[in-house]
Design an enzyme around this catalytic site. Structure first.
Site, short mmCIF file in Angstrom:
data_model
loop_
_atom_site.label_atom_id
_atom_site.label_comp_id
_atom_site.label_asym_id
_atom_site.label_seq_id
_atom_site.Cartn_x
_atom_site.Cartn_y
_atom_site.Cartn_z
N ILE A 164 15.42 22.44 -26.44
CA ILE A 164 16.05 23.44 -25.61
C ILE A 164 15.27 24.54 -25.79
O ILE A 164 14.24 24.58 -26.51
CB ILE A 164 17.37 24.01 -26.24
CG1 ILE A 164 17.42 24.18 -27.64
CG2 ILE A 164 18.53 22.96 -26.03
CD1 ILE A 164 18.73 24.64 -28.42
N ASP A 165 15.17 25.52 -24.74
CA ASP A 165 14.27 26.61 -24.67
C ASP A 165 14.16 27.55 -25.98
O ASP A 165 15.25 27.53 -26.61
CB ASP A 165 14.64 27.48 -23.45
CG ASP A 165 14.35 26.55 -22.11
OD1 ASP A 165 13.85 25.81 -22.08
OD2 ASP A 165 15.13 27.26 -21.36
N MET A 166 13.01 28.03 -26.20
CA MET A 166 12.85 29.01 -27.53
C MET A 166 14.03 30.00 -27.39
O MET A 166 14.55 30.39 -28.55
CB MET A 166 11.35 29.79 -27.37
CG MET A 166 11.29 30.82 -28.49
SD MET A 166 9.55 31.36 -28.22
CE MET A 166 9.81 32.74 -27.00
N ARG A 188 19.29 27.16 -16.17
CA ARG A 188 18.80 28.44 -15.55
C ARG A 188 18.54 28.42 -14.23
O ARG A 188 18.48 29.31 -13.34
CB ARG A 188 17.74 28.86 -16.44
CG ARG A 188 18.07 29.19 -18.03
CD ARG A 188 16.89 29.15 -18.79
NE ARG A 188 16.02 30.19 -18.50
CZ ARG A 188 14.98 30.39 -19.19
NH1 ARG A 188 14.24 29.63 -20.03
NH2 ARG A 188 14.22 31.77 -18.85
#
Length: 302
Positions: free
Chosen positions: A132-134, A233
């Protein structure tokens, strides 16, 4: 790497980024370092292509970074001999990469698990089944051995590993639920971003459901059928409902007291690799998300 320009007048960084499948910022650094030449001459970073000219791009060897165990606190919500599920906080990078050589989830896992991590994803990403994104928070599953990793990877492919997210998005929905089925690939001009595109893309499907309406914002649940980079997103922005706080795909200013995208991986459901029993793991929304929700609820009650 050598590339021949097919047209004149194109920016050299754009041409090389597309040709070499690199980000424009990476190409610009290589230009500044004198690593691009044409006919034996160094190419300036503001140059434009000339049709038929051959441009030589030299990419220096990546400096090997030794993975080290670091005592970074982990919020572990499930663990046994085969796997663990971590509630990742905002700002924690999953695995080492350029600009983030240490201080990552992998460094923390090495400290917690020692040698008990799968090796299927290579020595730089031990145990990592998915990412998952930072700045996205929430649940991430980690495999402690290759058997578990292979089983979980197969579940990702056949969609028996279910990932459910919650987020706050812009705008209101007429419907209570829906599906976004739109392929995702690299953005045509910004290599750091993803986009809905038919060129060099992969199938991407996101199911969404309204949880609470607030006029200009909506709290929704999203279930991933596929797992493309930045999928939720990109899909939400594509249908006109970018995620609140998303400075990349949404509005370019702070809102609702958020410092990044209001997106949380809240629930994971999978078949345990060894027992073959169905396991569901969930976690609470992070504080920043809860505060944004509370603010919207207070406003709507006025």
């Amino acid at each position: 790497m050598v590339f021949t320009a097919s047209e004149s007048g194109q920016r050299i960084d754009v041409f090389l980024a597309d040709s070499a499948q690199l980000t424009r910022s990476a190409v610009q650094r290589l230009l500044e370092q004198g690593n691009v030449s044409c006919g034996g001459r160094i190419v300036k970073k503001n140059a434009r292509t000339v049709a038929g000219e051959r441009y030589e791009l030299t990419v220096p060897e990546v400096r090997e970074v030794e993975l080290v165990a670091q005592p970074i606190a982990l919020d572990i919500v499930f663990e046994d001999a085969d796997l663990l599920v971590v509630n990742k906080p905002k700002g924690l990078v999953v695995h080492p990469a350029a600009g983030h050589e240490d201080g990552t989830l992998v460094n923390a896992l090495l400290h917690h698990c020692g040698d008990s991590l799968s090796g299927i994803n290579g020595e730089k990403r031990p145990g990592i089944v998915h990412r998952i994104d930072m700045d996205t928070t929430g649940l991430l599953i980690v495999a402690k051995n290759d058997f578990a990793h292979q089983q979980l990877s197969d579940q990702l492919k056949d969609h028996t590993l279910s990932r459910t997210y919650e987020c706050i998005v812009h705008g209101g929905f007429k419907e209570d639920r829906g599906t976004v089925n739109a392929p995702i690939g690299r953005h045509p001009t910004d290599r750091k971003r993803m986009a809905v595109t038919m060129k060099n893309s992969r199938e991407a499907v996101t199911h969404w459901e309204v949880l609470e309406r607030f006029g200009q914002y909506t709290h929704i649940r999203c279930r991933l059928e596929t797992g493309r980079t930045h999928q939720i997103r990109v899909h939400m922005a594509h249908i006109g409902h970018p995620i609140a706080g998303d400075l990349v795909y949404g509005i370019k200013k702070a809102e609702l007291g958020l410092s990044s995208q209001c997106l949380h991986a809240k629930e994971l459901t999978f078949i345990h690799p060894r027992s073959q029993e169905k396991v569901t793991v969930s976690c609470d929304l992070p504080e920043e998300f809860r505060k944004a929700l509370k603010h919207l609820q207070n406003q709507s009650n006025r």
